[in-house]
Design a protein around this motif. Structure first.
Motif, PDB file in Angstrom:
ATOM      1  N   VAL A  39       0.846  -1.187   0.000  1.00  0.00           N
ATOM      2  CA  VAL A  39       0.000   0.000   0.000  1.00  0.00           C
ATOM      3  C   VAL A  39       0.885   1.242   0.000  1.00  0.00           C
ATOM      4  N   GLU A  40       0.811   2.001  -1.097  1.00  0.00           N
ATOM      5  CA  GLU A  40       1.570   3.240  -1.201  1.00  0.00           C
ATOM      6  C   GLU A  40       0.780   4.406  -0.634  1.00  0.00           C
ATOM      7  N   SER A  41       1.499   5.402  -0.150  1.00  0.00           N
ATOM      8  CA  SER A  41       0.880   6.636   0.328  1.00  0.00           C
ATOM      9  C   SER A  41       1.885   7.769   0.208  1.00  0.00           C
ATOM     10  N   GLY A  42       1.386   8.990   0.352  1.00  0.00           N
ATOM     11  CA  GLY A  42       2.271  10.147   0.362  1.00  0.00           C
ATOM     12  C   GLY A  42       2.268  10.971  -0.910  1.00  0.00           C
ATOM     13  N   GLY A  43       1.552  10.524  -1.924  1.00  0.00           N
ATOM     14  CA  GLY A  43       1.497  11.301  -3.147  1.00  0.00           C
ATOM     15  C   GLY A  43       0.666  12.558  -2.986  1.00  0.00           C
TER      16      GLY A  43
ATOM     17  N   LEU B  80       8.406  15.605  -1.643  1.00  0.00           N
ATOM     18  CA  LEU B  80       7.404  14.669  -1.147  1.00  0.00           C
ATOM     19  C   LEU B  80       8.128  13.425  -0.659  1.00  0.00           C
ATOM     20  N   ARG B  81       7.521  12.732   0.295  1.00  0.00           N
ATOM     21  CA  ARG B  81       8.032  11.438   0.708  1.00  0.00           C
ATOM     22  C   ARG B  81       6.939  10.402   0.534  1.00  0.00           C
ATOM     23  N   LEU B  82       7.223   9.422  -0.300  1.00  0.00           N
ATOM     24  CA  LEU B  82       6.300   8.322  -0.511  1.00  0.00           C
ATOM     25  C   LEU B  82       6.646   7.178   0.442  1.00  0.00           C
ATOM     26  N   SER B  83       5.609   6.477   0.867  1.00  0.00           N
ATOM     27  CA  SER B  83       5.783   5.299   1.709  1.00  0.00           C
ATOM     28  C   SER B  83       5.083   4.118   1.059  1.00  0.00           C
ATOM     29  N   CYS B  84       5.601   2.941   1.292  1.00  0.00           N
ATOM     30  CA  CYS B  84       4.972   1.713   0.808  1.00  0.00           C
ATOM     31  C   CYS B  84       5.056   0.695   1.939  1.00  0.00           C
ATOM     32  N   ALA B  85       3.903   0.362   2.485  1.00  0.00           N
ATOM     33  CA  ALA B  85       3.830  -0.605   3.575  1.00  0.00           C
ATOM     34  C   ALA B  85       3.465  -1.970   3.032  1.00  0.00           C
ATOM     35  N   ALA B  86       4.199  -2.980   3.464  1.00  0.00           N
ATOM     36  CA  ALA B  86       3.985  -4.339   2.973  1.00  0.00           C
ATOM     37  C   ALA B  86       3.428  -5.226   4.073  1.00  0.00           C
ATOM     38  N   SER B  87       2.471  -6.047   3.705  1.00  0.00           N
ATOM     39  CA  SER B  87       1.980  -7.077   4.616  1.00  0.00           C
ATOM     40  C   SER B  87       2.764  -8.355   4.357  1.00  0.00           C
TER      41      SER B  87
ATOM     42  N   GLN C  37      -0.558   8.895  -6.926  1.00  0.00           N
ATOM     43  CA  GLN C  37      -0.346   9.947  -7.917  1.00  0.00           C
ATOM     44  C   GLN C  37       0.553  11.039  -7.360  1.00  0.00           C
ATOM     45  N   VAL C  38       1.541  11.420  -8.139  1.00  0.00           N
ATOM     46  CA  VAL C  38       2.390  12.580  -7.834  1.00  0.00           C
ATOM     47  C   VAL C  38       2.257  13.557  -8.987  1.00  0.00           C
ATOM     48  N   THR C  39       1.858  14.769  -8.661  1.00  0.00           N
ATOM     49  CA  THR C  39       1.706  15.815  -9.662  1.00  0.00           C
ATOM     50  C   THR C  39       2.567  16.999  -9.272  1.00  0.00           C
ATOM     51  N   VAL C  40       3.444  17.385 -10.177  1.00  0.00           N
ATOM     52  CA  VAL C  40       4.335  18.526  -9.940  1.00  0.00           C
ATOM     53  C   VAL C  40       3.916  19.633 -10.893  1.00  0.00           C
TER      54      VAL C  40
END
Length: 114
Positions: A5-9, A18-25, A109-112
């Motif tokens: 699960v990615e987050s931070g966009g 920005l800092r993106l995170s990806c949490a793994a189960s 999504q990351v939008t610059v």
């Protein structure tokens, strides 16, 4: 079963961060190579950065010196710190776990843009 699960966009101005995170189960995160990829509209998915189980990193030329990938095995999480963002960095960013096969997250999504 592995889920990512990615987050931070989000939306950021050129030059921002920005800092993106990806949490793994699951239980295989610490023994898996992790990667960040991105896909811009109309373009193929491309490698951004990878980090091995031992912490060795690899970056696309386009992000070297601006992006940093890291991992926290205690939290089953991989990060992508993105600095000096450019409009060309606009894309959906995906994380990938590789352990005998690829597992992908749903993307963020990351939008610059100014």
């Amino acid at each position: 079963q592995v889920q990512l699960v990615e987050s931070g966009g989000g939306l950021v101005q050129p030059g921002g961060s920005l800092r993106l995170s990806c949490a793994a189960s699951g239980s295989i995160f610490s023994v898996s190579t992790m990667g960040w990829y991105r896909q811009a509209p109309g373009k193929p998915r491309e490698l951004v950065a990878t980090i091995s189980t031992g912490g060795n990193t690899n970056y696309a030329d386009s992000v070297k010196g601006r992006f940093t990938v890291s991992r926290d095995n205690a939290k089953n999480t991989v990060y992508l710190q993105m600095n000096s963002l450019k409009p060309d960095d606009t894309a959906v960013y995906y994380c990938k776990l590789f352990r005998f096969r690829d597992y992908w997250g749903q993307g963020t999504q990351v939008t610059v843009s100014s």
